[in-house]
Motif scaffolding. Structure first.
Motif, PDB file in Angstrom:
ATOM      1  N   PHE A  49       0.870  -1.167   0.000  1.00 16.12           N
ATOM      2  CA  PHE A  49       0.000   0.000   0.000  1.00 16.12           C
ATOM      3  C   PHE A  49       0.910   1.220   0.000  1.00 16.12           C
ATOM      4  O   PHE A  49       1.779   1.357   0.855  1.00 16.12           O
ATOM      5  CB  PHE A  49      -0.881   0.003   1.254  1.00 16.12           C
ATOM      6  CG  PHE A  49      -1.651   1.283   1.426  1.00 16.12           C
ATOM      7  CD1 PHE A  49      -2.751   1.558   0.629  1.00 16.12           C
ATOM      8  CD2 PHE A  49      -1.277   2.214   2.382  1.00 16.12           C
ATOM      9  CE1 PHE A  49      -3.466   2.728   0.782  1.00 16.12           C
ATOM     10  CE2 PHE A  49      -1.990   3.397   2.536  1.00 16.12           C
ATOM     11  CZ  PHE A  49      -3.080   3.661   1.738  1.00 16.12           C
ATOM     12  N   THR A  50       0.742   2.064  -0.998  1.00 18.98           N
ATOM     13  CA  THR A  50       1.625   3.222  -1.091  1.00 18.98           C
ATOM     14  C   THR A  50       0.784   4.487  -1.171  1.00 18.98           C
ATOM     15  O   THR A  50      -0.290   4.484  -1.769  1.00 18.98           O
ATOM     16  CB  THR A  50       2.517   3.145  -2.339  1.00 18.98           C
ATOM     17  OG1 THR A  50       1.683   2.856  -3.466  1.00 18.98           O
ATOM     18  CG2 THR A  50       3.557   2.060  -2.215  1.00 18.98           C
ATOM     19  N   THR A  51       1.260   5.511  -0.557  1.00 17.35           N
ATOM     20  CA  THR A  51       0.552   6.782  -0.660  1.00 17.35           C
ATOM     21  C   THR A  51       1.211   7.666  -1.704  1.00 17.35           C
ATOM     22  O   THR A  51       0.659   8.672  -2.106  1.00 17.35           O
ATOM     23  CB  THR A  51       0.533   7.513   0.691  1.00 17.35           C
ATOM     24  OG1 THR A  51       1.866   7.622   1.162  1.00 17.35           O
ATOM     25  CG2 THR A  51      -0.292   6.748   1.706  1.00 17.35           C
ATOM     26  N   ARG A  52       2.421   7.281  -2.104  1.00 13.81           N
ATOM     27  CA  ARG A  52       3.098   8.030  -3.154  1.00 13.81           C
ATOM     28  C   ARG A  52       3.633   7.062  -4.189  1.00 13.81           C
ATOM     29  O   ARG A  52       3.964   5.920  -3.876  1.00 13.81           O
ATOM     30  CB  ARG A  52       4.245   8.860  -2.551  1.00 13.81           C
ATOM     31  CG  ARG A  52       3.688   9.998  -1.684  1.00 13.81           C
ATOM     32  CD  ARG A  52       4.743  10.983  -1.344  1.00 13.81           C
ATOM     33  NE  ARG A  52       5.682  10.473  -0.350  1.00 13.81           N
ATOM     34  CZ  ARG A  52       6.743  11.156   0.039  1.00 13.81           C
ATOM     35  NH1 ARG A  52       7.025  12.313  -0.502  1.00 13.81           N
ATOM     36  NH2 ARG A  52       7.526  10.656   0.967  1.00 13.81           N
ATOM     37  N   PRO A  53       3.738   7.500  -5.459  1.00 14.17           N
ATOM     38  CA  PRO A  53       4.236   6.592  -6.501  1.00 14.17           C
ATOM     39  C   PRO A  53       5.635   6.073  -6.156  1.00 14.17           C
ATOM     40  O   PRO A  53       6.413   6.765  -5.498  1.00 14.17           O
ATOM     41  CB  PRO A  53       4.288   7.474  -7.751  1.00 14.17           C
ATOM     42  CG  PRO A  53       3.428   8.647  -7.470  1.00 14.17           C
ATOM     43  CD  PRO A  53       3.436   8.840  -5.988  1.00 14.17           C
ATOM     44  N   LEU A  54       5.933   4.861  -6.627  1.00 10.17           N
ATOM     45  CA  LEU A  54       7.263   4.271  -6.406  1.00 10.17           C
ATOM     46  C   LEU A  54       8.359   5.196  -6.925  1.00 10.17           C
ATOM     47  O   LEU A  54       9.440   5.288  -6.354  1.00 10.17           O
ATOM     48  CB  LEU A  54       7.376   2.935  -7.137  1.00 10.17           C
ATOM     49  CG  LEU A  54       6.626   1.740  -6.565  1.00 10.17           C
ATOM     50  CD1 LEU A  54       6.721   0.575  -7.531  1.00 10.17           C
ATOM     51  CD2 LEU A  54       7.196   1.368  -5.212  1.00 10.17           C
ATOM     52  N   ARG A  89      -6.683   8.208   4.247  1.00  6.39           N
ATOM     53  CA  ARG A  89      -6.688   6.943   3.518  1.00  6.39           C
ATOM     54  C   ARG A  89      -6.807   5.776   4.473  1.00  6.39           C
ATOM     55  O   ARG A  89      -6.417   5.873   5.626  1.00  6.39           O
ATOM     56  CB  ARG A  89      -5.402   6.773   2.717  1.00  6.39           C
ATOM     57  CG  ARG A  89      -5.439   7.560   1.440  1.00  6.39           C
ATOM     58  CD  ARG A  89      -4.328   7.177   0.509  1.00  6.39           C
ATOM     59  NE  ARG A  89      -4.129   8.294  -0.393  1.00  6.39           N
ATOM     60  CZ  ARG A  89      -3.211   9.216  -0.218  1.00  6.39           C
ATOM     61  NH1 ARG A  89      -2.375   9.139   0.777  1.00  6.39           N
ATOM     62  NH2 ARG A  89      -3.124  10.203  -1.062  1.00  6.39           N
ATOM     63  N   THR A 101      -0.679  14.409  -2.004  1.00  8.77           N
ATOM     64  CA  THR A 101      -0.385  13.752  -3.279  1.00  8.77           C
ATOM     65  C   THR A 101      -1.508  12.767  -3.583  1.00  8.77           C
ATOM     66  O   THR A 101      -1.967  12.077  -2.686  1.00  8.77           O
ATOM     67  CB  THR A 101       0.924  12.936  -3.183  1.00  8.77           C
ATOM     68  OG1 THR A 101       1.756  13.554  -2.219  1.00  8.77           O
ATOM     69  CG2 THR A 101       1.608  12.831  -4.516  1.00  8.77           C
ATOM     70  N   PRO A 102      -1.930  12.678  -4.839  1.00  2.00           N
ATOM     71  CA  PRO A 102      -2.970  11.705  -5.152  1.00  2.00           C
ATOM     72  C   PRO A 102      -2.484  10.288  -4.862  1.00  2.00           C
ATOM     73  O   PRO A 102      -1.304   9.991  -4.979  1.00  2.00           O
ATOM     74  CB  PRO A 102      -3.221  11.910  -6.651  1.00  2.00           C
ATOM     75  CG  PRO A 102      -2.096  12.739  -7.155  1.00  2.00           C
ATOM     76  CD  PRO A 102      -1.529  13.474  -5.998  1.00  2.00           C
ATOM     77  N   ALA A 144      -1.382   6.613  -5.058  1.00  2.00           N
ATOM     78  CA  ALA A 144      -0.741   5.854  -6.127  1.00  2.00           C
ATOM     79  C   ALA A 144      -1.366   4.476  -6.165  1.00  2.00           C
ATOM     80  O   ALA A 144      -1.484   3.824  -5.148  1.00  2.00           O
ATOM     81  CB  ALA A 144       0.744   5.743  -5.857  1.00  2.00           C
TER      82      ALA A 144
END
Lengths: 462, 76
Positions: A210-215, B4, B67-68, B70
């Motif tokens: 689970f990520t809140t920011r892109p890799l 989230r 940030t949106p 991912a």
């Protein structure tokens, strides 16, 4: 190399991919396989010749262009190279995102090819390892990365073997390459997902995170992490040789570059990889393999892909934009051909059962929802489902869609929904009169036996 | 501010729904899903912070950056 002068002509501005009518593409459709004269990526020695060595590779393609990072980034932008692992994300944007984030970027080339029926990435790694390494080397320059991880599943005949032999050749030849690291992870469907791969490479479990920011902003190691599919970097290696404009024009007007496709199901040679240049349709691809008429249906993009009716698929150009018009996406490039005498619901049920077992077992509604979806699909296939069950199945699909840390449950829902839409007549017959006569048809698509999801802890995900 | 639920941590205790009732939807098994991920009023933010503190699994996340989200994608 089979480039011809017309490849250097400017791209038409029309977005129409079809070859007839106004805005028809000027580019010829070519379809060929490994070693064929109509192929570009797959040109060179044939499938029986094994892995192409560095000498043969350098003779055919010339040395790797000495582009610096900025020039590779320009190439990525101008070519509009899209990721070929399934999502089709523009590589240039991934790279630029990683460069804006703090920390030295990590580059992982993903040759997992988790889709059981897909063969394009392992074909490239096995037969054209130097194109893979050339492309990886270029992408590393674009990122300012001095090392590259080449990741694949731990399977018999894994891409690591041919890649490691090719690396030895390059080191001996003194090529200016980044440092190479070979990595092999567990052979599970979701273990090839980009965040799972990044997690494994960082020493964790090969399960999606689970990520809140892109890799590309913030990977598991805390550094920006770019995970790029093996075919994607091969496309980059080729684009660097022939130029962004020429490479771009080898696709359909709406879809840049050549595309690799794996055929599965009712075709003469299941597992065959074809290269398509120009705006060819799915019908063109199947005709090239000897099919004379549209099949019942085609599963487009992978097991978690979309069913498209055969006659509709036949006329649809294999490009992102055109496939979108029929509710599909190129995905990993799989085309699963369903013959007229097989039961589409039985085939779909087998896939859903398999995919349910391939959950990483992390997210509640994936763990709870997918086996129920598989049960509902089994009942429909067996002719024991009722109308009420169908309504419950739809509600279940709604619950599962978008509920996971990764897109695995979404893929299953899209597959099921496309089956219910495309095979509506079959659904009605199954609801009314039990299973169809085709239910005894031998399996068409090469769906592996369903396995239970390994439990957390242990070393199943290591 | 962004709210989230980490689905890999959520175990369906549904405690977040007590504190953040307007912003969380529970599915048939009690797993939560955030309806609107921007907690822009201070009242909402207070509720979200309470929900985050109450979640026994640390699945309810209130983050400072916006940030949106991912969505990991397949690359191989």
């Amino acid at each position: 190399m089979t480039t011809s002068p017309d490849l250097l002509a400017p791209r038409p501005t029309h977005a129409a991919d079809l070859r007839t009518g106004p805005g028809a593409s000027a580019f010829p459709v070519r379809i060929d396989r490994l070693g064929g004269t109509g192929a570009l990526l797959l040109s060179g020695p044939s499938a029986t010749d094994g892995s192409e060595g560095l000498v043969g590779h350098a003779t055919r393609w010339g040395p790797l262009p000495a582009h610096d990072g900025a020039r590779v980034r320009t190439l990525l932008r101008d070519s509009r190279l899209d990721g070929r692992g399934g999502a089709g994300f523009p590589v240039a944007r991934k790279v630029e995102t990683a460069l804006l984030a703090p920390g030295r970027p990590v580059l992982i080339v993903n040759a997992s090819e988790s889709e059981p029926a897909s063969r394009k990435d392992r074909t490239l790694c096995r037969h054209r390892p130097h194109l893979v390494l050339d492309g990886a080397s270029l992408l590393a320059r674009a990122l300012g990365a001095d090392e590259v991880v080449l990741h694949s599943h731990r399977i018999g005949g894994s891409p690591s073997g041919p890649l490691s032999l090719a690396i030895v050749e390059r080191v001996r030849a003194g090529l200016e390459d980044p440092a190479w690291h070979l990595s092999e992870g567990p052979d599970r469907y979701v273990a090839g997902e980009s965040s799972a791969v990044a997690s494994f490479v960082d020493g964790g479990e090969a399960r999606p995170r689970f990520t809140t920011r892109p890799l590309a902003v913030d990977g598991p190691s805390g550094r920006p992490t770019v995970v790029s599919n093996a075919e994607t970097v091969v496309q980059l290696a080729v684009a660097a040789r022939i130029g962004a404009v020429a490479w771009n024009s080898l696709g359909a007007p709406s879809s840049p570059g050549p595309r690799l496709v794996t055929l599965a199901g009712a075709v003469p040679r299941p597992g065959l990889v074809l290269e398509l240049t120009g705006p060819g349709t799915i019908g063109d691809l199947l005709t090239a393999e000897g099919l004379g008429a549209p099949p019942a249906a085609v599963l487009v993009g992978g097991f978690a892909g979309t069913w498209v009716r055969g006659d509709e698929a036949w006329q649809t150009p294999f490009s992102r934009e055109s496939l979108q018009c029929v509710g599909a996406s190129p995905g990993c490039g799989l085309l699963g051909v369903l013959p007229h005498d097989a039961c589409p619901l039985v085939e779909t049920a087998r896939i859903v059962r398999y995919l349910a077992g391939e959950s990483a077992g992390q997210c509640g509604s994936c763990v709870a929802g997918l086996p129920r979806l598989a049960g509902a699909m089994d009942a429909l296939a067996a002719g024991t489902a009722r109308r009420r069950g169908l309504a419950r199945m739809d509600a279940l699909a709604d619950t599962v869609l978008g509920s996971g840390a990764c897109a695995h449950p979404d893929g299953v829902v899209l597959l099921v929904r496309s089956a219910l839409r495309v095979f509506r007549d079959d659904v009605v017959r199954h609801l009314a009169g039990g299973p169809c006569r085709a239910a005894d048809h031998p399996p068409v698509l090469p769906v592996p036996d369903a396995r239970p999801t390994p439990t957390t802890g242990g070393d199943a995900w290591r | 501010m962004t709210v989230r639920i980490d689905p890999t941590r959520c175990r369906g205790h549904a405690i977040c729904a007590l504190f953040f009732a307007d912003g969380v939807e529970l599915d048939q098994w009690g797993f939560g899903r955030v309806l609107d991920d921007s907690a822009d009023s201070s009242r909402l933010l207070r509720k979200a912070r309470r929900a985050a503190a109450a979640c026994p699994n640390g699945a309810f996340i209130v983050s400072e950056h916006s940030t949106p989200a991912a969505r990991p994608v397949h690359t191989g």
